[in-house]
Design a protein around this motif. Structure first.
Motif, short mmCIF file in Angstrom:
data_model
loop_
_atom_site.label_atom_id
_atom_site.label_comp_id
_atom_site.label_asym_id
_atom_site.label_seq_id
_atom_site.Cartn_x
_atom_site.Cartn_y
_atom_site.Cartn_z
N GLY A 1 7.50 -8.78 13.55
CA GLY A 1 6.29 -8.89 14.38
C GLY A 1 5.41 -10.06 13.96
N TRP A 2 5.32 -10.28 12.64
CA TRP A 2 4.49 -11.41 12.17
C TRP A 2 5.17 -12.74 12.50
N VAL A 3 6.51 -12.75 12.50
CA VAL A 3 7.24 -13.96 12.91
C VAL A 3 6.88 -14.29 14.35
N PHE B 1 5.01 -12.25 4.18
CA PHE B 1 6.08 -11.27 3.97
C PHE B 1 5.50 -9.86 3.95
N THR B 2 6.40 -8.90 4.02
CA THR B 2 6.03 -7.49 3.99
C THR B 2 6.50 -6.92 2.66
N TRP B 3 5.57 -6.38 1.86
CA TRP B 3 5.98 -5.93 0.51
C TRP B 3 7.01 -4.80 0.61
N ASN B 4 6.72 -3.85 1.47
CA ASN B 4 7.64 -2.73 1.68
C ASN B 4 7.93 -2.64 3.18
N GLY B 5 9.15 -2.96 3.55
CA GLY B 5 9.52 -2.91 4.96
C GLY B 5 9.66 -1.46 5.39
N THR B 6 8.66 -0.96 6.10
CA THR B 6 8.60 0.48 6.38
C THR B 6 9.76 0.95 7.25
N THR B 7 10.28 0.06 8.10
CA THR B 7 11.31 0.52 9.05
C THR B 7 12.73 0.37 8.52
N SER C 1 11.35 -4.57 11.36
CA SER C 1 10.55 -4.71 12.57
C SER C 1 9.14 -5.27 12.35
N PHE C 2 8.42 -4.81 11.33
CA PHE C 2 7.03 -5.27 11.19
C PHE C 2 6.97 -6.72 10.72
N GLY C 3 7.85 -7.08 9.78
CA GLY C 3 7.92 -8.48 9.36
C GLY C 3 8.27 -9.37 10.54
N ALA D 1 0.68 -10.91 2.05
CA ALA D 1 1.55 -9.75 1.88
C ALA D 1 1.05 -8.57 2.71
N ASP D 2 1.81 -8.24 3.75
CA ASP D 2 1.53 -6.98 4.46
C ASP D 2 1.98 -5.88 3.50
N SER D 3 1.01 -5.20 2.92
CA SER D 3 1.32 -4.25 1.84
C SER D 3 1.01 -2.81 2.21
N THR D 4 1.02 -2.53 3.51
CA THR D 4 0.48 -1.25 3.96
C THR D 4 1.27 -0.05 3.43
N SER D 5 2.59 -0.17 3.28
CA SER D 5 3.34 0.98 2.74
C SER D 5 3.75 0.72 1.29
N PRO E 1 -11.67 -4.01 11.20
CA PRO E 1 -11.17 -3.23 12.33
C PRO E 1 -9.66 -3.37 12.53
N GLY E 2 -9.08 -2.39 13.21
CA GLY E 2 -7.72 -2.56 13.73
C GLY E 2 -6.59 -2.17 12.80
N SER E 3 -6.86 -1.28 11.84
CA SER E 3 -5.81 -0.79 10.94
C SER E 3 -5.11 -1.97 10.25
N ASP E 4 -3.92 -1.76 9.76
CA ASP E 4 -3.24 -2.84 9.04
C ASP E 4 -2.99 -4.04 9.95
N THR E 5 -2.63 -3.77 11.19
CA THR E 5 -2.37 -4.86 12.13
C THR E 5 -3.61 -5.74 12.28
N GLY E 6 -4.77 -5.10 12.43
CA GLY E 6 -6.00 -5.86 12.58
C GLY E 6 -6.25 -6.73 11.36
N PHE F 1 -3.69 -3.53 4.15
CA PHE F 1 -3.10 -2.19 4.29
C PHE F 1 -4.00 -1.32 5.14
N SER F 2 -3.49 -0.13 5.44
CA SER F 2 -4.29 0.86 6.18
C SER F 2 -4.30 2.16 5.38
N TRP F 3 -5.37 2.90 5.50
CA TRP F 3 -5.48 4.18 4.78
C TRP F 3 -4.43 5.20 5.23
N GLN F 4 -3.89 4.97 6.44
CA GLN F 4 -2.99 5.98 7.02
C GLN F 4 -1.67 6.13 6.27
N LYS F 5 -1.35 5.25 5.36
CA LYS F 5 -0.03 5.32 4.70
C LYS F 5 -0.11 6.13 3.40
N VAL F 6 -0.03 5.45 2.25
CA VAL F 6 0.15 6.19 0.98
C VAL F 6 -1.03 7.12 0.69
#
Ligand SMILES: Cc1ncc(COP(=O)(O)O)c(C=O)c1O
Length: 377
Positions: free
Chosen positions: A105-107, A142-148, A101-103, A169-173, A74-79, A190-195
């Protein structure tokens, strides 16, 4: 005063350039989704079969080795990422690496919620931190691809094979756009909503063998809500990785993801997806190179995203970008191209596989038009 220029004749056929939720796969329409699993128990044979099929397709398209489990949570990538943090961190020291920003957020969650006093390695928007500083006896986030910021790690070479800590690895994007050396990744989300251009709502959690070992041998000091629980009686809840979700999933979102994954397969899978993303990023790179008022926020080309491409606009502040993006939206020429609210004022144009390269090419004259129009006031 800047001269006004004529409204371009040709619009991108699909003006969806958002960095999440991202454009649907070409040819998508809700009528094309399979609906037999809807209105039924997700634990009925049809529901379980479709969930398992979705998991199998993700494994195939990601080229995920058998060493790694993959499940829908549940909860998309954040979840998915929070689930990993809350279930596995706390056993050893933690290093968090953040450059947007997202990296960041994990800090915040590691420091303020879990109170883990992490070592934080940071860089400003546009830069990648010095990855050689990471102590891999720690658990590393870490975030593989920093979306922001549009800055990514170039590859997993900075991660040692013989690390003691786990890599998260937050790899959502990043997934479905880059090659990922899975032997270096203990946890990915990851979440399906990205790539894939799928829906949010669900996250995907990938666990390597060392992450499973951590889950089965370590119990965090803090309580865990039911939606985070991956272990039952000291053993990994294996059902989660076969489609027996922790709680009720959206089968509509699952069917939507299946559509995107079958489309991915029709392109030749990961290679096909990467080729589309590469072509989009190259087309946008050409547009940037031809204009002296546009630049890349990512300083080093090797770290430049091929999905969430972030651009600087000469002389633009937040108000300028707001007007610029609103003009393009009003013309139905481009939606959601303003940079992220916490990032330096600029543009962000999604170049993931679901976007058509012709649409990126057609965007160029519209960027000129919007720039001249806002400048002219
Ligand atoms: C790198 C990164 N992490 C986390 C998220 C949050 O994703 P979600 O809204 O799917 O939970 C995003 C969304 O844009 C993201 O880009």
């Amino acid at each position: 005063m800047t001269d006004l220029i004529a409204v371009p004749a040709r619009k991108p056929a699909r003006p969806q350039f958002s960095s999440g939720p991202c454009a649907k796969p070409p040819g998508y329409s809700p009528e094309k989704l399979a609906t037999e699993s809807l209105g039924r128990s997700h634990r009925a044979k049809i529901g379980k079969t479709r969930l398992a099929y979705c998991i199998d397709l993700m494994r195939e398209v990601l080229q995920l080795p058998d060493t790694h489990r993959i499940g829908i949570v549940p909860g998309s990538d954040t979840g998915a990422f929070e689930m990993a943090m809350w279930t596995m961190l706390g056993q050893r020291a933690v290093t968090t690496v953040a450059w947007e920003s997202f990296g960041e957020g994990w800090v915040t969650d590691a420091a303020k919620q879990l109170k883990l006093d992490p070592t934080v390695i940071r860089a400003d928007y546009g830069q990648l931190p010095d990855l050689t500083q990471i102590d891999f006896s720690n658990d590393v986030l870490f975030t593989w691809n920093g979306t922001t910021s549009g800055v990514r790690v170039p590859n997993a070479d900075f991660i040692p094979a013989d690390r003691e800590g786990l890599t998260f690895a937050d790899s959502t994007s990043a997934v479905f756009a880059y090659d990922i050396d899975w032997s270096k990744i203990d946890v990915a989300t990851f979440s399906w909503q990205k790539v894939l251009g799928g829906e949010g709502g669900h996250g995907v959690l990938i666990l390597g063998p060392r992450a499973v070992e951590r889950l089965e041998t370590y119990t965090p000091a803090w309580p865990l809500p039911k939606v985070f629980r991956l272990v039952s009686k000291g053993k990994l809840a294996e059902g989660v990785f076969k489609g027996e979700t922790i709680n009720t999933p959206s089968m509509l979102a699952v069917e939507d993801a299946i559509f995107a994954l079958e489309w991915s397969k029709s392109l030749g899978g990961l290679e096909g997806l990467k080729a589309r993303s590469d072509a989009n990023a190259a087309a946008l790179g050409k547009i940037v190179a031809e204009r002296d008022w546009l630049g890349h926020l990512a300083v080093d080309e090797a770290t430049r995203s091929k999905t969430s491409v972030c651009l600087t606009v000469e002389g633009a502040d937040a108000d300028f970008i707001k007007k610029f993006a609103a003009l393009l939206e009003k013309q139905d020429a481009a939606y959601d191209v303003a940079g992220y609210r916490d990032a330096p004022a600029g543009l962000r144009i999604w170049c993931g596989a679901t976007v058509d390269t012709q649409d990126i090419e057609d965007l160029g004259p519209w960027l000129d038009w919007a720039y001249a129009t806002v400048k002219a006031g």
